[in-house]
Scaffold this motif. Structure first.
Motif, PDB file in Angstrom:
ATOM      1  N   GLY A 117      71.675  28.204 -11.763  1.00 45.87           N
ATOM      2  CA  GLY A 117      72.244  29.653 -12.211  1.00 45.87           C
ATOM      3  C   GLY A 117      71.589  30.787 -11.799  1.00 45.87           C
ATOM      4  N   GLU A 118      70.591  30.489 -10.693  1.00 40.80           N
ATOM      5  CA  GLU A 118      70.105  31.899  -9.985  1.00 40.80           C
ATOM      6  C   GLU A 118      70.978  32.595  -9.418  1.00 40.80           C
ATOM      7  OE1 GLU A 118      66.627  32.856  -6.426  1.00 40.80           O
ATOM      8  OE2 GLU A 118      66.792  30.884  -7.742  1.00 40.80           O
ATOM      9  N   ARG A 119      71.037  33.942  -9.391  1.00 37.47           N
ATOM     10  CA  ARG A 119      72.146  34.670  -9.026  1.00 37.47           C
ATOM     11  C   ARG A 119      71.851  35.242  -7.352  1.00 37.47           C
ATOM     12  NH1 ARG A 119      72.260  39.409 -11.671  1.00 37.47           N
ATOM     13  NH2 ARG A 119      74.601  39.757 -11.307  1.00 37.47           N
ATOM     14  N   VAL A 120      72.744  35.229  -6.566  1.00 37.30           N
ATOM     15  CA  VAL A 120      72.143  35.577  -5.068  1.00 37.30           C
ATOM     16  C   VAL A 120      72.969  36.838  -4.792  1.00 37.30           C
ATOM     17  CG1 VAL A 120      72.017  32.897  -4.685  1.00 37.30           C
ATOM     18  CG2 VAL A 120      74.242  33.825  -4.366  1.00 37.30           C
ATOM     19  N   ASN A 121      72.262  37.286  -3.556  1.00 34.90           N
ATOM     20  CA  ASN A 121      72.757  38.694  -2.961  1.00 34.90           C
ATOM     21  C   ASN A 121      73.600  38.302  -1.972  1.00 34.90           C
ATOM     22  OD1 ASN A 121      71.212  37.892  -0.607  1.00 34.90           O
ATOM     23  ND2 ASN A 121      69.340  39.048  -1.674  1.00 34.90           N
ATOM     24  N   LEU A 122      74.186  39.169  -1.036  1.00 33.59           N
ATOM     25  CA  LEU A 122      75.199  39.157  -0.070  1.00 33.59           C
ATOM     26  C   LEU A 122      74.465  38.212   1.245  1.00 33.59           C
ATOM     27  CD1 LEU A 122      77.929  39.638   1.250  1.00 33.59           C
ATOM     28  CD2 LEU A 122      76.828  42.006   1.999  1.00 33.59           C
ATOM     29  N   GLN A 123      72.989  38.698   1.443  1.00 34.68           N
ATOM     30  CA  GLN A 123      72.618  37.800   2.412  1.00 34.68           C
ATOM     31  C   GLN A 123      72.435  36.380   2.276  1.00 34.68           C
ATOM     32  OE1 GLN A 123      71.322  38.585   5.909  1.00 34.68           O
ATOM     33  NE2 GLN A 123      71.501  36.364   5.942  1.00 34.68           N
ATOM     34  N   GLU A 124      72.341  35.916   0.796  1.00 29.87           N
ATOM     35  CA  GLU A 124      72.274  34.608   0.652  1.00 29.87           C
ATOM     36  C   GLU A 124      73.435  33.908   0.562  1.00 29.87           C
ATOM     37  OE1 GLU A 124      68.240  34.872  -2.261  1.00 29.87           O
ATOM     38  OE2 GLU A 124      70.102  35.809  -2.940  1.00 29.87           O
TER      39      GLU A 124
ATOM     40  N   GLY B 209      74.910  43.766  -7.278  1.00 28.96           N
ATOM     41  CA  GLY B 209      74.480  43.346  -6.026  1.00 28.96           C
ATOM     42  C   GLY B 209      74.437  41.854  -5.971  1.00 28.96           C
ATOM     43  N   LEU B 210      74.383  41.148  -7.196  1.00 26.70           N
ATOM     44  CA  LEU B 210      74.062  39.670  -7.123  1.00 26.70           C
ATOM     45  C   LEU B 210      75.200  39.029  -7.922  1.00 26.70           C
ATOM     46  CD1 LEU B 210      70.505  40.051  -8.676  1.00 26.70           C
ATOM     47  CD2 LEU B 210      71.021  39.570  -6.356  1.00 26.70           C
ATOM     48  N   ILE B 211      75.289  37.746  -7.278  1.00 24.79           N
ATOM     49  CA  ILE B 211      76.625  36.867  -7.848  1.00 24.79           C
ATOM     50  C   ILE B 211      76.282  35.442  -8.479  1.00 24.79           C
ATOM     51  CG2 ILE B 211      78.157  38.222  -6.793  1.00 24.79           C
ATOM     52  CD1 ILE B 211      78.892  35.568  -4.819  1.00 24.79           C
TER      53      ILE B 211
ATOM     54  N   THR C 279      80.211  40.430   6.834  1.00 23.55           N
ATOM     55  CA  THR C 279      81.367  41.369   7.586  1.00 23.55           C
ATOM     56  C   THR C 279      81.748  42.015   6.539  1.00 23.55           C
ATOM     57  OG1 THR C 279      82.922  39.482   7.133  1.00 23.55           O
ATOM     58  CG2 THR C 279      81.858  39.623   9.558  1.00 23.55           C
ATOM     59  N   HIS C 280      82.732  42.948   6.610  1.00 19.06           N
ATOM     60  CA  HIS C 280      83.425  43.687   5.712  1.00 19.06           C
ATOM     61  C   HIS C 280      84.166  42.666   4.629  1.00 19.06           C
ATOM     62  CE1 HIS C 280      85.765  46.971   3.629  1.00 19.06           C
ATOM     63  NE2 HIS C 280      86.770  46.383   3.868  1.00 19.06           N
ATOM     64  N   THR C 281      84.769  41.488   5.272  1.00 15.18           N
ATOM     65  CA  THR C 281      85.648  40.851   4.575  1.00 15.18           C
ATOM     66  C   THR C 281      84.667  39.930   3.520  1.00 15.18           C
ATOM     67  OG1 THR C 281      87.250  40.522   6.301  1.00 15.18           O
ATOM     68  CG2 THR C 281      87.150  38.696   4.478  1.00 15.18           C
ATOM     69  N   LEU C 282      83.410  39.559   4.125  1.00 16.02           N
ATOM     70  CA  LEU C 282      82.446  38.717   3.094  1.00 16.02           C
ATOM     71  C   LEU C 282      82.141  39.733   2.266  1.00 16.02           C
ATOM     72  CD1 LEU C 282      81.073  36.049   2.732  1.00 16.02           C
ATOM     73  CD2 LEU C 282      79.552  36.766   4.197  1.00 16.02           C
ATOM     74  N   THR C 283      81.804  41.129   2.540  1.00 15.13           N
ATOM     75  CA  THR C 283      81.397  41.964   1.596  1.00 15.13           C
ATOM     76  C   THR C 283      82.358  42.049   0.541  1.00 15.13           C
ATOM     77  OG1 THR C 283      80.151  42.875   3.348  1.00 15.13           O
ATOM     78  CG2 THR C 283      80.583  44.148   0.914  1.00 15.13           C
ATOM     79  N   GLU C 284      83.614  42.072   0.690  1.00 17.04           N
ATOM     80  CA  GLU C 284      84.749  42.336  -0.313  1.00 17.04           C
ATOM     81  C   GLU C 284      84.761  40.965  -1.314  1.00 17.04           C
ATOM     82  OE1 GLU C 284      88.723  43.951   0.446  1.00 17.04           O
ATOM     83  OE2 GLU C 284      88.346  43.783   2.569  1.00 17.04           O
ATOM     84  N   VAL C 285      84.575  39.887  -0.543  1.00 14.96           N
ATOM     85  CA  VAL C 285      84.539  38.524  -1.226  1.00 14.96           C
ATOM     86  C   VAL C 285      83.457  38.597  -2.354  1.00 14.96           C
ATOM     87  CG1 VAL C 285      83.922  36.107  -1.242  1.00 14.96           C
ATOM     88  CG2 VAL C 285      85.626  36.743   0.293  1.00 14.96           C
ATOM     89  N   HIS C 286      82.273  38.985  -1.956  1.00 14.58           N
ATOM     90  CA  HIS C 286      80.943  38.835  -2.592  1.00 14.58           C
ATOM     91  C   HIS C 286      81.217  39.926  -3.717  1.00 14.58           C
ATOM     92  CE1 HIS C 286      77.034  40.753  -3.700  1.00 14.58           C
ATOM     93  NE2 HIS C 286      76.477  39.389  -3.447  1.00 14.58           N
ATOM     94  N   SER C 287      81.939  41.115  -3.689  1.00 15.70           N
ATOM     95  CA  SER C 287      82.179  42.222  -4.748  1.00 15.70           C
ATOM     96  C   SER C 287      82.888  41.525  -5.676  1.00 15.70           C
ATOM     97  CB  SER C 287      82.513  43.448  -4.112  1.00 15.70           C
ATOM     98  OG  SER C 287      83.965  43.287  -3.397  1.00 15.70           O
TER      99      SER C 287
END
Length: 247
Positions: A96-103, A129-131, A113-121
């Motif tokens: 359940g630990e939430r992760v950032n974009l780099q993780e 910034g954590l999911i 990439t921009h696309t991965l950033t969109e997925v993360h958002s």
């Protein structure tokens, strides 16, 4: 019905060499004549939109957006049941630990990439910034096999259930079903009231699976969420007359 015959379209040299370009340009002309917007949907998108079963997707808009981004990331070919199981175990290990974009990029072995950033958002529900990567895996399974929702539900339980007794908490089940059904503000009080067991805030996969098998209209009868179809069917009949209770 009105039929309009458009002028014969003769492909250019470039279009003759590139059938996809030819098809795209003809499609644009047809859309313009019909005064309709163009929407890019693949065959897989169609399967998502036409999913069926007791846990069929209620609102496919967010899942279609997610699916198109996943395809842009090149993850379509990698969506296999065996890979999903690997991702399930890795996501479960995070507890359940939430992760950032780099993780997330490390988890998927992809560059940022921009696309991965969109997925993360899409999964950044708190805006910090954590999911929860488990929700990403659930969405991936949902678009991979939209008509096998019970398999996705089983996969989700593996990531969220307690190691001691296999229970998933009510709030976690709500998060799971929100992703799978494409809905928001899911309320499970109707489900847990119907179960009326000693434990009213948690459930096992076996218990939920059995309940859904016994109630084929599970979503309509026991769930509540924003824009639930029940909210639009209580007030009017086919003649437009209000049959709701008067105050």
């Amino acid at each position: 019905m009105e039929i309009e015959y458009l002028p014969i379209y003769t492909p250019s040299k470039e279009e003759r060499e590139n059938p996809a370009l030819f098809a795209s340009n003809v499609r644009k002309l047809m859309a313009k004549a019909l005064e309709l917007p163009l929407i890019d949907l693949s065959f897989d998108d169609r399967e998502i939109s036409l999913s069926h079963g007791p846990l069929s997707i209620h609102d496919d808009s967010s899942l279609l957006q997610f699916h198109q981004l996943v395809c842009c990331l090149g993850l379509r070919a990698e969506r296999t049941d065996s890979l999903l199981q690997v991702q399930v175990q890795r996501a479960r290990d995070l507890q359940g630990e939430r992760v950032n974009l780099q993780e997330v990029s490390t988890f998927l072995n992809l560059s940022i990439t921009h696309t991965l950033t969109e997925v993360h958002s899409l999964f950044d529900q708190r805006g910090d910034g954590l999911i929860d990567i488990r929700l990403f895996v659930i969405a991936l399974s949902t678009v991979h096999r939209p008509s096998q929702a019970m398999e996705t539900l089983k996969l989700a339980f593996k990531m969220f259930e307690s190691e001691d007794n296999g229970y998933v908490l009510e709030e976690d089940l709500a998060a799971i079903l929100e992703i799978m059904l494409g809905v928001r503000e899911l309320d499970l009080s109707g489900l847990f009231s119907a179960l009326s067991g000693p434990e009213t805030a948690k459930i096992t996969y076996a218990e939920l699976h059995h309940f859904i098998e016994q109630h084929p209209h599970f979503v309509q009868d026991y769930l509540d969420f924003e824009n639930h179809p029940r909210k639009f069917s209580q007030t009017k009949n086919c003649n437009g007359l209000n049959h709701g209770k008067e105050d």
